[in-house]
Design an enzyme around this catalytic site. Structure first.
Site, PDB file in Angstrom:
ATOM      1  N   CYS A   1       0.812  -1.222   0.000  1.00 18.35           N
ATOM      2  CA  CYS A   1       0.000   0.000   0.000  1.00 18.35           C
ATOM      3  C   CYS A   1       0.845   1.272   0.000  1.00 18.35           C
ATOM      4  CB  CYS A   1      -0.940   0.005   1.200  1.00 18.35           C
ATOM      5  SG  CYS A   1      -2.123  -1.357   1.193  1.00 18.35           S
TER       6      CYS A   1
ATOM      7  N   HIS B   1      -3.825   7.059   3.103  1.00 22.43           N
ATOM      8  CA  HIS B   1      -4.106   5.779   2.447  1.00 22.43           C
ATOM      9  C   HIS B   1      -5.520   5.357   2.779  1.00 22.43           C
ATOM     10  CE1 HIS B   1      -4.006   1.690   1.180  1.00 22.43           C
ATOM     11  NE2 HIS B   1      -3.876   1.190   2.395  1.00 22.43           N
TER      12      HIS B   1
ATOM     13  N   ASN C   1     -10.161  -0.614  -0.449  1.00 18.74           N
ATOM     14  CA  ASN C   1      -8.706  -0.449  -0.422  1.00 18.74           C
ATOM     15  C   ASN C   1      -8.116  -0.967  -1.732  1.00 18.74           C
ATOM     16  OD1 ASN C   1      -5.962  -0.498   0.038  1.00 18.74           O
ATOM     17  ND2 ASN C   1      -6.074  -1.589   1.978  1.00 18.74           N
TER      18      ASN C   1
END
Length: 327
Positions: A114, A254, A284
């Protein structure tokens, strides 16, 4: 005179397929209420089975080129941040070059989960600042549905597919990518990973039966570390640049989980109105979350705004970046 690397164009792509909370409720022990309470996610975009990460990257880059003042032939470097490459080799960036008709371009992938986009953005900025490359495109892209056990409610509610790209060009103005702190330690590798498919656990009947090719996560450990690491690195970056949180125009974290985002914002003391989110509709998307958020809010962010970006990913990896917007 010192050159800065600034973002001069953005592009993005999310697939048309939508996986709703209701759909997940039909195949696993969960519900719309349970998912919303724990994640804030309402739906995710899912790429077709016969397409790969490179197909989303192509769409995102083409979307960027529609707004940029360069052609495909003028792309000097292509960096693709992804944990879900089309194949182990060649790189997804290399495959994208073929699909776009690029004949001679420096292109490579980077995998920091990520955190991949911020890692790649820092590398791309360095290439521009050194004057070695003029037009550098940095992409964050992942097809997380390809590594997801859709029956596992610890992960199936979280992840989606998408891609977004930024064009980096040089500037003599005090704008663009101003500073970054990027970190990692490997101490969390057992808490968030995809074990199968690499050199340690190459594909076999055993790895398939033990489901090592699916993403696995210890939610509580990741949740706790994500908040602590992102808060600390943001504070360190602000202090390093003699700034306070009040100087930040927009906070772009994020997009992993709305509860994590809200907790980080609260710890930093930034107003909710300054926090940009789209996790509700995409889930996500791993390396794509931050650039997709910038793409979604392109009309909201104004020239001269100061952005604080932060991320946390498998490994663990984490970091923060300051950008002075100049589009």
């Amino acid at each position: 005179m010192r050159l800065n690397a600034k973002i001069t164009a953005l592009g993005g792509y999310v697939p048309p397929g939508i996986r709703t909370n209701a759909w997940l409720s039909d195949i696993s022990d969960t519900s719309d209420e349970w998912i919303l309470k724990r994640t804030g996610i309402r739906e995710r975009r899912i790429l077709a089975n016969d397409l790969g990460t490179s197909d989303m990257v192509v769409e995102a880059v083409q979307n960027l080129l529609m707004k940029a003042e360069i052609t495909v032939e003028e792309i000097a470097c292509l960096i693709v941040a992804t944990s879900t490459p089309d194949m182990p080799m060649p790189s997804t960036a290399n495959i994208v070059c073929r699909k776009l008709g690029i004949k001679q371009t420096f292109g490579f992938d980077i995998n920091a989960a990520c955190s991949g986009f911020l890692y790649a953005l820092s590398l791309g900025a360095s290439l521009v600042e050194s004057c070695r490359y003029k037009n550098v495109i940095v992409v964050g892209a992942d097809k997380m549905s390809s590594v997801l056990n859709k029956y596992d409610r610890t992960t199936n509610i979280l992840f989606g597919d998408g891609a977004a790209a930024v064009l980096l060009q040089s500037s003599t103005e005090k704008a663009g990518v101003m500073d970054s702190i990027l970190e990692g330690n490997g101490e969390g590798m057992e808490f968030l990973n995809i074990e199968g498919g690499g050199s340690r656990y190459p594909a076999s009947m055993e790895t398939l039966l033990s489901k090592k090719h699916f993403i696995k996560q210890e939610g509580r450990v990741v949740f706790r570390n994500a908040i602590a690491k992102m808060v600390k690195v943001c504070r360190n970056l602000l202090e390093q640049n003699q700034l306070s949180i009040k100087d930040i125009s927009w906070f772009v974290p994020h997009q992993a989980n709305l509860r994590i985002i809200e907790a980080v914002g609260k710890e930093l003391g930034i107003e909710n109105e300054k926090i940009l989110t789209n996790v509700q509709y995409y889930g996500n998307t791993t390396a794509a979350t931050i650039p997709l958020c910038l793409w979604d809010y392109e009309a909201t962010i104004k020239k001269g705004d100061l952005l604080l970006l932060t991320t946390f990913g498998a490994g663990f990896t984490w970091g923060a970046t300051l950008i002075k917007w100049d589009i």
